[in-house]
Scaffold this active site. Structure first.
Site, PDB file in Angstrom:
ATOM      1  N   TYR B 130       0.836  -1.190   0.000  1.00 21.89           N
ATOM      2  CA  TYR B 130       0.000   0.000   0.000  1.00 21.89           C
ATOM      3  C   TYR B 130       0.875   1.245   0.000  1.00 21.89           C
ATOM      4  O   TYR B 130       1.807   1.344   0.807  1.00 21.89           O
ATOM      5  CB  TYR B 130      -0.932   0.030   1.218  1.00 21.89           C
ATOM      6  CG  TYR B 130      -1.908   1.163   1.097  1.00 21.89           C
ATOM      7  CD1 TYR B 130      -3.058   1.008   0.326  1.00 21.89           C
ATOM      8  CD2 TYR B 130      -1.651   2.392   1.665  1.00 21.89           C
ATOM      9  CE1 TYR B 130      -3.939   2.065   0.145  1.00 21.89           C
ATOM     10  CE2 TYR B 130      -2.529   3.455   1.491  1.00 21.89           C
ATOM     11  CZ  TYR B 130      -3.660   3.287   0.728  1.00 21.89           C
ATOM     12  OH  TYR B 130      -4.526   4.338   0.540  1.00 21.89           O
ATOM     13  N   GLN B 191     -10.643   0.105   0.875  1.00 25.21           N
ATOM     14  CA  GLN B 191     -11.070  -0.695  -0.276  1.00 25.21           C
ATOM     15  C   GLN B 191      -9.877  -1.346  -0.974  1.00 25.21           C
ATOM     16  O   GLN B 191      -9.978  -2.471  -1.486  1.00 25.21           O
ATOM     17  CB  GLN B 191     -11.922   0.138  -1.251  1.00 25.21           C
ATOM     18  CG  GLN B 191     -11.264   1.398  -1.826  1.00 25.21           C
ATOM     19  CD  GLN B 191     -11.472   2.625  -0.946  1.00 25.21           C
ATOM     20  OE1 GLN B 191     -11.658   2.519   0.275  1.00 25.21           O
ATOM     21  NE2 GLN B 191     -11.408   3.808  -1.545  1.00 25.21           N
ATOM     22  N   ASN B 214      -3.258   5.764   6.304  1.00 20.42           N
ATOM     23  CA  ASN B 214      -3.984   6.534   7.312  1.00 20.42           C
ATOM     24  C   ASN B 214      -4.774   5.599   8.240  1.00 20.42           C
ATOM     25  O   ASN B 214      -4.606   4.381   8.205  1.00 20.42           O
ATOM     26  CB  ASN B 214      -4.904   7.561   6.631  1.00 20.42           C
ATOM     27  CG  ASN B 214      -5.983   6.894   5.777  1.00 20.42           C
ATOM     28  OD1 ASN B 214      -6.256   5.690   5.918  1.00 20.42           O
ATOM     29  ND2 ASN B 214      -6.576   7.654   4.891  1.00 20.42           N
ATOM     30  N   GLN B 259      12.913  14.892  11.889  1.00 25.34           N
ATOM     31  CA  GLN B 259      11.895  14.034  12.473  1.00 25.34           C
ATOM     32  C   GLN B 259      10.593  14.793  12.659  1.00 25.34           C
ATOM     33  O   GLN B 259       9.513  14.327  12.289  1.00 25.34           O
ATOM     34  CB  GLN B 259      12.392  13.503  13.822  1.00 25.34           C
ATOM     35  CG  GLN B 259      11.563  12.378  14.374  1.00 25.34           C
ATOM     36  CD  GLN B 259      11.571  11.199  13.433  1.00 25.34           C
ATOM     37  OE1 GLN B 259      12.608  10.824  12.900  1.00 25.34           O
ATOM     38  NE2 GLN B 259      10.412  10.616  13.201  1.00 25.34           N
ATOM     39  N   HIS B 262       7.939  15.450   9.788  1.00 23.86           N
ATOM     40  CA  HIS B 262       7.125  14.363   9.240  1.00 23.86           C
ATOM     41  C   HIS B 262       5.652  14.555   9.558  1.00 23.86           C
ATOM     42  O   HIS B 262       4.785  14.308   8.724  1.00 23.86           O
ATOM     43  CB  HIS B 262       7.549  13.017   9.851  1.00 23.86           C
ATOM     44  CG  HIS B 262       8.547  12.283   9.021  1.00 23.86           C
ATOM     45  ND1 HIS B 262       8.286  11.849   7.763  1.00 23.86           N
ATOM     46  CD2 HIS B 262       9.823  11.896   9.285  1.00 23.86           C
ATOM     47  CE1 HIS B 262       9.341  11.215   7.265  1.00 23.86           C
ATOM     48  NE2 HIS B 262      10.295  11.248   8.167  1.00 23.86           N
ATOM     49  N   GLU B 327      12.495   4.445  17.740  1.00 26.84           N
ATOM     50  CA  GLU B 327      12.538   3.961  16.359  1.00 26.84           C
ATOM     51  C   GLU B 327      13.915   4.247  15.747  1.00 26.84           C
ATOM     52  O   GLU B 327      14.548   3.362  15.182  1.00 26.84           O
ATOM     53  CB  GLU B 327      11.439   4.690  15.571  1.00 26.84           C
ATOM     54  CG  GLU B 327      11.343   4.296  14.125  1.00 26.84           C
ATOM     55  CD  GLU B 327      10.395   5.203  13.358  1.00 26.84           C
ATOM     56  OE1 GLU B 327       9.979   6.252  13.904  1.00 26.84           O
ATOM     57  OE2 GLU B 327      10.082   4.866  12.198  1.00 26.84           O
ATOM     58  N   HIS B 328      14.367   5.496  15.862  1.00 30.52           N
ATOM     59  CA  HIS B 328      15.683   5.900  15.343  1.00 30.52           C
ATOM     60  C   HIS B 328      16.552   6.345  16.517  1.00 30.52           C
ATOM     61  O   HIS B 328      16.108   7.169  17.324  1.00 30.52           O
ATOM     62  CB  HIS B 328      15.561   7.096  14.394  1.00 30.52           C
ATOM     63  CG  HIS B 328      14.608   6.891  13.264  1.00 30.52           C
ATOM     64  ND1 HIS B 328      13.345   7.417  13.261  1.00 30.52           N
ATOM     65  CD2 HIS B 328      14.742   6.224  12.099  1.00 30.52           C
ATOM     66  CE1 HIS B 328      12.726   7.086  12.129  1.00 30.52           C
ATOM     67  NE2 HIS B 328      13.546   6.356  11.406  1.00 30.52           N
ATOM     68  N   ASP B 361      16.827   7.261   5.722  1.00 37.66           N
ATOM     69  CA  ASP B 361      15.491   7.280   5.120  1.00 37.66           C
ATOM     70  C   ASP B 361      15.545   6.979   3.628  1.00 37.66           C
ATOM     71  O   ASP B 361      14.544   6.578   3.046  1.00 37.66           O
ATOM     72  CB  ASP B 361      14.845   8.655   5.309  1.00 37.66           C
ATOM     73  CG  ASP B 361      14.358   8.854   6.739  1.00 37.66           C
ATOM     74  OD1 ASP B 361      14.186   7.850   7.448  1.00 37.66           O
ATOM     75  OD2 ASP B 361      14.163  10.024   7.134  1.00 37.66           O
ATOM     76  N   GLU B 415      -1.051 -36.298  28.629  1.00 37.58           N
ATOM     77  CA  GLU B 415      -1.929 -35.210  28.180  1.00 37.58           C
ATOM     78  C   GLU B 415      -3.306 -35.724  27.758  1.00 37.58           C
ATOM     79  O   GLU B 415      -4.131 -34.962  27.256  1.00 37.58           O
ATOM     80  CB  GLU B 415      -1.264 -34.433  27.037  1.00 37.58           C
ATOM     81  CG  GLU B 415      -0.023 -33.669  27.498  1.00 37.58           C
ATOM     82  CD  GLU B 415       0.589 -32.777  26.417  1.00 37.58           C
ATOM     83  OE1 GLU B 415       0.133 -32.818  25.259  1.00 37.58           O
ATOM     84  OE2 GLU B 415       1.542 -32.036  26.754  1.00 37.58           O
ATOM     85  N   HIS B 420      -2.669 -39.841  19.669  1.00 44.75           N
ATOM     86  CA  HIS B 420      -1.277 -39.413  19.535  1.00 44.75           C
ATOM     87  C   HIS B 420      -0.344 -40.557  19.959  1.00 44.75           C
ATOM     88  O   HIS B 420       0.590 -40.926  19.247  1.00 44.75           O
ATOM     89  CB  HIS B 420      -0.989 -38.195  20.412  1.00 44.75           C
ATOM     90  CG  HIS B 420      -1.470 -36.896  19.849  1.00 44.75           C
ATOM     91  ND1 HIS B 420      -2.786 -36.601  19.675  1.00 44.75           N
ATOM     92  CD2 HIS B 420      -0.782 -35.795  19.427  1.00 44.75           C
ATOM     93  CE1 HIS B 420      -2.907 -35.370  19.173  1.00 44.75           C
ATOM     94  NE2 HIS B 420      -1.699 -34.864  19.016  1.00 44.75           N
TER      95      HIS B 420
END
Lengths: 436, 436
Positions: B130, B191, B214, B259, B262, B327-328, B361, B415, B420
């Site tokens: 995506y 969709q 999003n 950063q 963004h 994250e970074h 990046d 068990e 088995h």
């Protein structure tokens, strides 16, 4: 009667498509109930755990008795017979040996531009393992979840296992001990998942939660995902056996029934080009079924989901198996390695007639926590990797930044991210003789 | 004003705890709307896609024009300047080289008992990527998602990118082409996720879906998870910079602002034992901020979430970084390798002043899809592994089953799983001289 298909049927494509899209689970919607339990544990902590355990497990606890004490564990595990202890120890040792080979390597290299690149694997700091209570309280699952975590280097390993009415499975405690578990709490359900994810005064939070559970546990794992890591959400289990040649029909029937006895939603599928072998196996299943203690469960699974598919040849069998992407794939044929090469989507592959799936559930070494319901198309069984994470590492020399930095500036500008571009170009300016 | 902390503050522990639990996202509940869209695409297929794209993207399509044609792609990519093309090609080539090193090995061994064990990695058959439309339509993300899939050996690679009002980003199409994408559809939102997960007449389903989006896209990915694999659900991005010594305050300020630009929810954190360096960096941030085209976004992020923490020393800085699990992580210190050894939880680590995060990046090679919001405690950035899955393999000789089978029988009985046990003991009976 199980489902009978043959690739020679004119409407086989539609019948097989129906098999592929068959739903084997009632998706009870317990999301709201679970959300309320999680909110309760987050706000009231130990008090909520004590109250919920009283209500759901009919067990009176205090914050002090949430955890099993060393003495209780020793007293319980002392009840285990020497034979059971030896079997569990052998399983633990073989599972440990297999998973030790999964440890991935760190890597670092310097490329021609002068960039030193690589990555580093580190273990999750704390992991929590959910173990169901009652009938499905399997010591083997404790080993399969806890040992990979320990091999990965997880420092703190927590088990939550409900003990409804105070009934404890000593083998579960022994398995936890053999696997090196640090803390064992007698709580279950969504409240146990919430406690491990968010922590209480008594139970410090963990970073990753694994292990099977009922609909409440599964919903709770989904809801806390993101706050902590989780393993897969396990669905009903399945086996697909491809058979041809001089195979023992009783063995194949028992392998199908071993799957079926797990759960009425389990699915056992036999695929063979040999129609007479198919008939012989089905006859054996019918003969053995009534003799099983779990005949009711196994019978329901076999009646509703059991499937026999007769194919033209083994190639066709392999292609159908790939479309089903089974959790367990048994290849009971003369040259199982060659047939394995023709398949691609399966959680675990068992080669040849002397490798019944049941040995894989316990002692062969590979993990028995595997992707179900066709998810072997895109996921793998539990492993050491589930308890590790990778940090990528980069160090650029000034020359490396000079070589590749201008492209970064260009791309940053094309994406409209000017501070990105300037963070690189300010350095390039110094490199190219500007003031430091 | 950013948040100012010092480990010398008497209430630092509480202040830091508040920072840890700070929420940076409005969790808009779009689950019901998304469920309706997915149901619509499942039942009406292409017709639903055409209608929803008309409504949300103001774009009139037919089933025949859902996909970009070869000619359209060629016409669009021809618009890209030679400089942009070269920059994108360099990025693609470096990302490919890095990810090629991630390919894991298959393994097989035979243990002393006679069990041949191992595993095999195989690629997912089809993956869908995506790509957001509009402002956040980043060609670099196309490379970062598509190249690992191709390196893994995924045969069919699909991109969905909405083109609101018919506006196409030629660089996105060029990045898809450079990465070897097979099909590009001009659809977006829930969709698009539904179409890739369930398929329509025009769009065959995929097995794994990755890529940012999003709230609708994120909710749709959560809802189709299980039907297909997904990557992480990305949250707002963050950087943590540990700095000490002769560092250029302008460079550090630009890295913090890269950063911040963004997203207003992004977070930039500076941790340093050097209070005068902290003051100099903050002054540079304030000086540069108004000069940025995205000053509004970056300013909001810096004002609401920007954080400066003054520590006693670098060890303390490393310990705080691990609790935040950024994250970074940029280590702008004299000996960044030594400091990296003292940290453990970070998505990507950038060593030294010549390695600004922005090169990561785009062009350094490691993936820029990384775990956010403290999830680096338990997860890793996108990699080739996300497009591979592992089948475990076992083959027992009769002797191996003789050696380890009895333990499996014992554990199966403990068990309560008798089929088995019998699936193993029936074989052991033959091995021990029973009739075949």
């Amino acid at each position: 009667m199980p489902i009978h298909l043959s690739t020679a049927q004119p409407d086989f494509a539609e019948r097989f498509a129906a098999l592929l899209s068959m739903k084997r689970e009632d998706a009870a919607d317990v999301n709201d109930a679970v959300a309320a339990i999680i909110a309760d544990v987050r706000s009231r902590g130990d008090d909520a755990l004590v109250e919920l355990t009283g209500r759901f497990d009919r067990l009176a606890l205090t914050p002090e008795t949430l955890a099993f004490s060393r003495e209780e564990i020793a007293a319980q595990t002392a009840k285990v017979s020497a034979e059971d202890r030896a079997a569990l120890a052998m399983a633990a040792s073989r599972i440990r040996a297999y998973h030790a080979r999964q440890m991935p390597d760190d890597l670092s290299w310097t490329d021609p531009e002068g960039a030193t690149l690589g990555w580093r694997w580190t273990p999750v700091a704390a992991a929590g393992l959910y173990v169901p209570g009652g009938q499905a309280s399997y010591p083997s699952s404790v080993l399969m979840n806890a040992i990979p975590a320990r091999v990965a280097g997880v420092e703190r390993l927590v088990v939550c296992v409900p003990t409804p009415g105070g009934v404890v499975n000593p083998l579960v405690l022994l398995a936890a001990e053999l696997a090196g578990v640090d803390e064992i709490y007698r709580i279950g359900g969504a409240q146990a998942i919430a406690a491990m994810a968010y922590g209480t005064r008594t139970i410090r939070p963990v970073d990753k939660i694994t292990g099977p559970g009922n609909a409440y546990v599964a919903a709770a794992k989904r809801q806390v995902f993101g706050r902590v890591g989780i393993d897969m959400i396990a669905g009903p289990s399945e086996v697909l056996i491809i058979a041809q040649g001089a195979q023992n029909p009783e063995w194949l029937a028992l392998d199908l029934l071993a799957q079926a006895e797990h759960d009425a939603d389990a699915q056992s599928i036999l695929v063979t080009p040999d129609e007479s072998l198919a008939r012989a196996v089905v006859a054996e299943v019918e003969r053995i079924l009534p003799t099983l203690p779990r005949a009711e469960v196994a019978g329901a699974s076999w009646r509703d989901y059991g499937t026999v598919i007769v194919t033209r040849d083994l190639d066709e069998a392999a292609a159908l198996s790939d479309r089903l992407a089974p959790e367990h794939l048994e290849l009971c044929v003369d040259d199982p390695e060659a047939l394995a090469e023709k398949t691609r989507h399966a959680g675990a592959i068992f080669l040849g007639g002397w490798t019944p799936e049941a040995v894989g559930d316990y002692v062969s070494g590979p993990n028995h926590v595997l992707p179900t319901a066709r998810s072997a198309r895109f996921s793998s069984g539990l492993s050491v990797m589930d308890f590790l994470k990778r940090s990528t590492i980069a160090r650029l020399s000034p020359q490396a930044l000079g070589a590749i930095g201008p492209a970064a500036v260009r791309l940053a500008e094309s994406e409209g991210l000017s501070a990105h571009g300037r963070s690189v170009s300010a350095r390039l300016a110094v490199l190219n003789g500007g003031q430091p």
